[in-house]
Design an enzyme around this catalytic site. Structure first.
Site, PDB file in Angstrom:
ATOM      1  N   CYS A 177       0.815  -1.216   0.000  1.00 14.26           N
ATOM      2  CA  CYS A 177       0.000   0.000   0.000  1.00 14.26           C
ATOM      3  C   CYS A 177       0.851   1.270   0.000  1.00 14.26           C
ATOM      4  O   CYS A 177       1.657   1.482   0.916  1.00 14.26           O
ATOM      5  CB  CYS A 177      -0.907  -0.012   1.227  1.00 14.26           C
ATOM      6  SG  CYS A 177      -1.840   1.516   1.463  1.00 14.26           S
ATOM      7  N   GLU A 218      -5.246   8.018   8.740  1.00 15.73           N
ATOM      8  CA  GLU A 218      -5.022   8.924   7.618  1.00 15.73           C
ATOM      9  C   GLU A 218      -3.518   9.184   7.481  1.00 15.73           C
ATOM     10  O   GLU A 218      -2.898   9.812   8.339  1.00 15.73           O
ATOM     11  CB  GLU A 218      -5.779  10.237   7.818  1.00 15.73           C
ATOM     12  CG  GLU A 218      -5.441  11.340   6.839  1.00 15.73           C
ATOM     13  CD  GLU A 218      -5.547  10.894   5.382  1.00 15.73           C
ATOM     14  OE1 GLU A 218      -4.546  11.054   4.646  1.00 15.73           O
ATOM     15  OE2 GLU A 218      -6.616  10.384   4.998  1.00 15.73           O
ATOM     16  N   TYR A 277      -5.376   5.363  -9.272  1.00 17.45           N
ATOM     17  CA  TYR A 277      -6.559   4.609  -8.843  1.00 17.45           C
ATOM     18  C   TYR A 277      -7.797   5.023  -9.641  1.00 17.45           C
ATOM     19  O   TYR A 277      -8.652   4.193  -9.943  1.00 17.45           O
ATOM     20  CB  TYR A 277      -6.802   4.812  -7.343  1.00 17.45           C
ATOM     21  CG  TYR A 277      -5.826   4.049  -6.485  1.00 17.45           C
ATOM     22  CD1 TYR A 277      -6.140   2.785  -6.003  1.00 17.45           C
ATOM     23  CD2 TYR A 277      -4.585   4.578  -6.151  1.00 17.45           C
ATOM     24  CE1 TYR A 277      -5.250   2.067  -5.219  1.00 17.45           C
ATOM     25  CE2 TYR A 277      -3.686   3.876  -5.378  1.00 17.45           C
ATOM     26  CZ  TYR A 277      -4.021   2.617  -4.909  1.00 17.45           C
ATOM     27  OH  TYR A 277      -3.128   1.913  -4.146  1.00 17.45           O
TER      28      TYR A 277
END
Length: 357
Positions: free
Chosen positions: A81, A176, A224
């Site tokens: 990620c 976050e 994305y």
């Protein structure tokens, strides 16, 4: 699935200690929330990332609800990620590993509940099950989903990484990445081995924020938008913006070593985590194939330069990266076949030293 809100980019600013808590508990939406990035597509066919839910702030102030204490916090990441690897990068280059330990999950999504179809990040049962991944020795969780449900039994959002965990209060502090890296940059300096490194210096903050905005929209999140688009129009719009942003970076980097001048900053770390995945994954898997990073002379050498920054190469596990993307998105790659190449060697010499003089 309804998801119309962008991923928030208003990151923590340490000088504002009074706003230590942005969300006490994650919002429970009445509609069905996406539980992974693969589900975050609006009816228009465009990818639309939902906001992070846990936004508590760790402070160097000992009276803070979340004070910066050694050994209290734990970082959960996936090498696959890019958002999680922003945080891991800071942990490494700031020298915070003795103060904050981390645990990597397995690269390929698996079932998070035996009786459900949801696929997500899971932990291996042992250190040897999946090289590079580790069991959760802090909470004994089997999946990242378990951590979210441990923090809030009524949680209904997505089960994403990174997760910054408070071992004392047994809850998620923050999920976050843009907040977490700001905290790692300043709030743990008394525990850091490299406290002098400031990746968000006051004199460059406005410039960093401005660059972050268009790099996030066009590149970090842009890949994305290309990959998860379900209609041609949103894809065409996203891929156009992506390569315009890459061209803009190439132009900037033709004149200076880093995005904001002669010093490495937050903006560079945020861009790097996308660039390092681009040729190996995004070009093929997310249909970002107009041009590869290694066809941009300045961007390619810049990527090698940052990769060779002490601590950064250890944040890149290309095996995990490729196995995750090609093996976890059946709507894009139903067979899960991992391409053999291109096996780019980012340890080769770069030419960025020409700006040092």
């Amino acid at each position: 699935m309804i998801s119309l809100l962008p991923k928030p980019q208003l990151a923590f600013r340490p000088q504002n200690k009074s706003s230590f808590l942005l969300f006490q508990h994650p919002v429970k939406y009445k509609f069905q929330m996406a539980r992974s990035a693969a589900e975050e597509t609006a009816d228009s066919g465009a990818f639309s990332r939902t906001p992070s839910s846990f936004r508590n702030i760790i402070s160097r102030d000992p009276n803070s609800p979340f004070p910066a204490e050694p050994g209290r916090y734990h970082l959960y990441i996936a090498y696959a990620c890019p958002w999680a690897c922003r945080c891991l990068s800071y942990l490494k280059i700031k020298g915070l590993e003795k103060a904050i330990a981390f645990t990597p999950v397995k690269p390929k999504w698996e079932k998070t509940k035996a009786d459900e179809e949801h696929l997500g990040w899971v932990f291996p049962a042992s250190d040897t099950e999946d090289p590079g991944a580790e069991p959760d020795t802090v909470n004994g969780a089997k999946s990242i989903r378990d951590l979210y449900e441990l923090a809030n039994a009524n949680y209904s959002g997505k089960y994403s990484v990174p997760v910054l965990w408070d071992k004392k209060l047994k809850t998620i502090v923050n999920n976050e990445s843009s907040d977490i890296i700001r905290m790692f940059n300043t709030e743990f300096n008394h525990l850091a081995e490299n406290p002098a490194l400031n990746l968000y210096p006051p004199h460059s903050q406005a410039q960093i924020d401005e660059i972050n905005e268009w790099v996030y929209d066009g590149i970090n999140n842009g890949v994305y938008k290309c990959g998860f688009a379900k209609k041609q129009g949103p894809y065409d719009e996203a891929v156009k913006k992506l390569f315009e942003a890459l061209d803009r970076c190439e132009e900037i980097l033709s004149k200076q070593r880093y995005l904001c001048g002669s010093a490495l900053t937050e903006a560079d770390i945020r861009l790097f985590v996308t660039l390092i995945r681009f040729d190996e994954v995004y070009t093929v898997h997310f249909k970002c194939n107009k041009k590869m990073v290694r066809e941009y002379p300045n961007l390619f050498n810049y990527t090698k330069d940052i990769f060779q920054t002490p601590g950064m190469s250890s944040t890149v596990n290309m095996d995990h990266i490729k196995r995750h993307y090609y093996g976890s998105h059946p709507s894009i790659d139903p067979l899960g076949i991992i391409p053999a190449g291109p096996c780019v060697d980012y340890s080769l010499p770069h030419d960025r030293d020409r700006f040092s003089a």
